[in-house]
Design a protein around this motif. Structure first.
Motif, PDB file in Angstrom:
ATOM      1  N   ILE A   1       0.806  -1.248  -0.087  1.00  0.00           N
ATOM      2  CA  ILE A   1      -0.071   0.104  -0.157  1.00  0.00           C
ATOM      3  C   ILE A   1       0.895   1.357   0.140  1.00  0.00           C
ATOM      4  O   ILE A   1       1.601   1.457   0.758  1.00  0.00           O
ATOM      5  CB  ILE A   1      -0.972  -0.014   1.305  1.00  0.00           C
ATOM      6  CG1 ILE A   1      -1.892  -1.144   1.093  1.00  0.00           C
ATOM      7  CG2 ILE A   1      -1.582   1.036   1.192  1.00  0.00           C
ATOM      8  CD1 ILE A   1      -2.826  -1.439   2.277  1.00  0.00           C
ATOM      9  N   GLN A   2       0.840   2.065  -1.060  1.00  0.00           N
ATOM     10  CA  GLN A   2       1.740   3.018  -1.187  1.00  0.00           C
ATOM     11  C   GLN A   2       1.474   4.172  -0.098  1.00  0.00           C
ATOM     12  O   GLN A   2       2.487   4.574   0.423  1.00  0.00           O
ATOM     13  CB  GLN A   2       1.392   3.860  -2.534  1.00  0.00           C
ATOM     14  CG  GLN A   2       2.340   5.000  -2.814  1.00  0.00           C
ATOM     15  CD  GLN A   2       3.632   4.729  -2.953  1.00  0.00           C
ATOM     16  OE1 GLN A   2       4.161   3.473  -3.125  1.00  0.00           O
ATOM     17  NE2 GLN A   2       4.623   5.416  -3.087  1.00  0.00           N
ATOM     18  N   TRP A   3       0.313   4.557   0.266  1.00  0.00           N
ATOM     19  CA  TRP A   3       0.111   5.495   1.287  1.00  0.00           C
ATOM     20  C   TRP A   3       0.725   5.185   2.806  1.00  0.00           C
ATOM     21  O   TRP A   3       1.397   5.806   3.438  1.00  0.00           O
ATOM     22  CB  TRP A   3      -1.329   6.038   1.381  1.00  0.00           C
ATOM     23  CG  TRP A   3      -2.184   4.774   2.079  1.00  0.00           C
ATOM     24  CD1 TRP A   3      -3.106   4.324   1.283  1.00  0.00           C
ATOM     25  CD2 TRP A   3      -2.294   4.545   3.303  1.00  0.00           C
ATOM     26  NE1 TRP A   3      -3.512   3.407   2.164  1.00  0.00           N
ATOM     27  CE2 TRP A   3      -3.288   3.573   3.732  1.00  0.00           C
ATOM     28  CE3 TRP A   3      -1.711   5.053   4.480  1.00  0.00           C
ATOM     29  CZ2 TRP A   3      -3.544   3.079   5.086  1.00  0.00           C
ATOM     30  CZ3 TRP A   3      -2.230   4.513   5.915  1.00  0.00           C
ATOM     31  CH2 TRP A   3      -3.099   3.590   5.939  1.00  0.00           C
ATOM     32  N   PHE A   4       0.646   3.906   3.048  1.00  0.00           N
ATOM     33  CA  PHE A   4       1.366   3.195   4.274  1.00  0.00           C
ATOM     34  C   PHE A   4       2.657   3.488   4.225  1.00  0.00           C
ATOM     35  O   PHE A   4       3.460   3.775   5.303  1.00  0.00           O
ATOM     36  CB  PHE A   4       0.727   1.814   4.310  1.00  0.00           C
ATOM     37  CG  PHE A   4       1.451   1.290   5.534  1.00  0.00           C
ATOM     38  CD1 PHE A   4       0.982   1.605   7.036  1.00  0.00           C
ATOM     39  CD2 PHE A   4       2.511   0.371   5.557  1.00  0.00           C
ATOM     40  CE1 PHE A   4       1.524   0.784   8.151  1.00  0.00           C
ATOM     41  CE2 PHE A   4       3.086  -0.404   6.618  1.00  0.00           C
ATOM     42  CZ  PHE A   4       2.494  -0.223   7.912  1.00  0.00           C
ATOM     43  N   LYS A   5       3.559   3.135   2.980  1.00  0.00           N
ATOM     44  CA  LYS A   5       4.970   3.225   2.852  1.00  0.00           C
ATOM     45  C   LYS A   5       5.370   4.606   3.096  1.00  0.00           C
ATOM     46  O   LYS A   5       6.313   4.985   3.716  1.00  0.00           O
ATOM     47  CB  LYS A   5       5.501   2.668   1.388  1.00  0.00           C
ATOM     48  CG  LYS A   5       5.110   1.006   1.361  1.00  0.00           C
ATOM     49  CD  LYS A   5       5.347   0.674  -0.164  1.00  0.00           C
ATOM     50  CE  LYS A   5       6.736   0.736  -0.410  1.00  0.00           C
ATOM     51  NZ  LYS A   5       6.793   0.101  -2.057  1.00  0.00           N
ATOM     52  N   VAL A   6       4.525   5.446   2.623  1.00  0.00           N
ATOM     53  CA  VAL A   6       4.787   6.955   2.847  1.00  0.00           C
ATOM     54  C   VAL A   6       4.802   7.410   4.071  1.00  0.00           C
ATOM     55  O   VAL A   6       5.523   8.270   4.425  1.00  0.00           O
ATOM     56  CB  VAL A   6       3.982   7.881   1.621  1.00  0.00           C
ATOM     57  CG1 VAL A   6       4.177   9.400   1.996  1.00  0.00           C
ATOM     58  CG2 VAL A   6       4.240   7.640   0.435  1.00  0.00           C
TER      59      VAL A   6
END
Length: 351
Positions: free
Chosen positions: A270-275
Motif C-alpha cells: 500500500i503506497q500511502w502506508f509506505k509514505v
C-alpha cells in the motif's frame, strides 16, 4: 519455524547481553561510588556518546529533503522539552508520539504535491502467491494478529491506570509501567528511546553518571541496545528489577510484531502506508539527534572527556571499528587520562 522459533531466536540473541548487563548493574550499584567513578569507567560515557553520534550521522545521510526537515523539527522539539523550566521533561511521553504521527501525516501530504520534497518509490505489485506462501510459513492468522494488538493495548492501559490513576505504590510495577510505556510509544532503534529513558530514570533511579556508564556497557554487548533496560532495572532493584525492565521494554515490540506480521504482506504493497512510514522514520531520526545534544552535555564535562569522545568517534566513523572495540578503546584512553594515571585534561570543558 513459526512464532515459537522466532521467540527462541530472539531470546537467545539477547541472552548474553541480558546476563552481562544485569551483572554489571548489580556490581556498579553495590561497589561503585556514584559521585566518584573509578578509573576504569571514566572513559565509557564519552565513548558511548560517540556511537550515538555515529548512528545519527548514518541515519541522517540517507534522508531526503523532507526527511531532513522532519528530523530537524523533532530534534528541536525534543531539545526544547529538556531545556525549558516551564516544560516537564516527562511530557516527552506525549510529545514524542505526537511528533511521529505529525511526521507521517506531513509525509503523506507532501506525497500528494506536484513537486514533493520527499522521494517516494512507485507502488509495488499487489498480493501474490509469494505473499500467500509467506503467511502460511509464519503461521499467524489475521484474527490472532488482532488479538495480539488488543493484548498490547490492554496491558498498556492497565499498567498506566494502576500507576497513575490508582496510585499503586510498588517499585516493580513502576519499573514495568515505565519500560512498557516507553516501549509502546517509541518507533525506531534503541537510540531513539535514550532521551525518554534519561528523563524517566535520572535522577529517580540513578545518577547521570551511572546511566551513561551503563549506556557504554550496553553498546559493547551483543544484541540490541534495548538490553540497556536490564542494566537500568538491575541498578534500581537488582535481579528482579532487571528482568522486569527487560520484559517491559521488549514486550510491546514483540507483541506488536506478532500483531502486525499477519497484515504486513498486504500493508507493504500500500503506497500511502509506505509514505507514512517513511515520514515516521525520518521524525524518529531527529530524536536520535536530540539524544546526541542532550547526552553530550551530560557526558562531556572535562577536556579529557572531549578527547575520549573525539578519539572514539574517529574510530567509529573514519575507521569503521565495531562498537565493542570503540567502547574498549575509549575506556582505555579515559583510564590513561584519569587522575589515577596521567591526570590530564581535568579542567572543566565548558568552564
Amino acid at each position: 519455524a513459526g512464532p515459537l522459533g522466532g521467540l527462541m531466536a530472539f531470546f537467545l540473541w539477547n541472552l548474553p547481553g541480558l546476563i552481562v548487563l544485569t551483572l554489571c548493574g548489580i556490581l556498579i550499584e553495590t561497589y561503585v561510588d556514584p559521585n566518584n567513578p573509578p578509573w576504569y569507567l571514566v572513559g565509557l560515557p564519552p565513548a558511548a556518546i560517540s556511537l550515538v553520534f555515529k548512528a545519527f550521522y548514518g541515519f541522517g545521510m540517507k534522508l531526503d529533503t523532507l526527511g531532513i526537515c522532519l528530523s530537524l523539527m523533532s530534534c528541536m522539539v525534543a531539545i526544547l522539552i529538556n531545556g525549558d523550566e516551564r516544560i516537564r521533561p516527562t511530557s516527552s511521553q506525549f510529545v514524542f508520539p505526537s511528533l511521529l504521527a505529525i511526521g507521517g501525516i506531513l509525509a503523506l501530504l507532501d506525497s500528494k504535491r506536484k513537486n514533493p520534497l520527499g522521494v517516494y518509490g512507485s507502488p509495488s505489485k499487489g498480493w501474490d502467491a509469494e505473499d500467500e506462501s509467506l503467511m502460511k510459513r509464519i503461521g499467524i492468522p489475521l484474527w490472532m494478529g488482532g488479538f495480539f494488538f488488543l493484548v498490547w493495548l490492554a496491558v498498556l492501559i492497565l499498567v498506566i491506570c494502576l500507576v497513575d490513576v490508582a496510585k499503586v505504590d510498588n517499585d516493580y510495577l513502576e519499573i514495568f509501567e515505565t519500560m512498557y510505556r516507553i516501549g509502546s510509544i517509541i518507533f525506531g532503534g534503541g537510540q531513539v528511546v535514550l532521551p525518554m529513558l534519561a528523563d524517566e530514570v535520572v535522577p529517580a533511579w540513578m545518577t547521570e553518571d551511572r546511566f551513561l556508564q551503563g549506556l557504554g556497557l550496553a553498546q559493547s554487548m551483543p544484541g540490541p541496545l534495548f538490553n540497556f533496560s536490564a542494566y537500568l532495572g538491575a541498578v534500581y532493584q537488582k535481579v528482579p528489577g532487571a528482568l522486569i525492565a527487560y520484559l517491559g521494554l521488549f514486550g510491546p515490540g514483540v507483541i506488536l510484531i506478532f500483531a502486525i506480521v499477519p497484515f504486513w504482506a498486504r500493508l507493504r504493497h500500500i503506497q500511502w502506508f509506505k509514505v507514512v512510514l517513511s515520514g515516521v522514520n525520518a521524525t524518529a531520526i531527529g530524536l536520535v539527534g536530540a539524544a546526541c545534544v542532550l547526552l553530550w552535555e551530560a557526558a562531556i564535562r572535562t577536556a579529557a572527556d572531549a578527547m575520549v569522545f573525539c578519539f572514539a568517534l574517529t574510530l567509529a566513523i573514519v575507521f569503521n571499528i565495531q562498537a565493542p572495540f570503540v567502547i574498549l578503546a575509549g575506556g582505555i584512553v579515559g583510564a590513561i587520562l584519569s587522575e589515577e594515571a596521567l591526570n590530564l585534561g581535568k579542567e572543566p570543558y565548558c568552564a
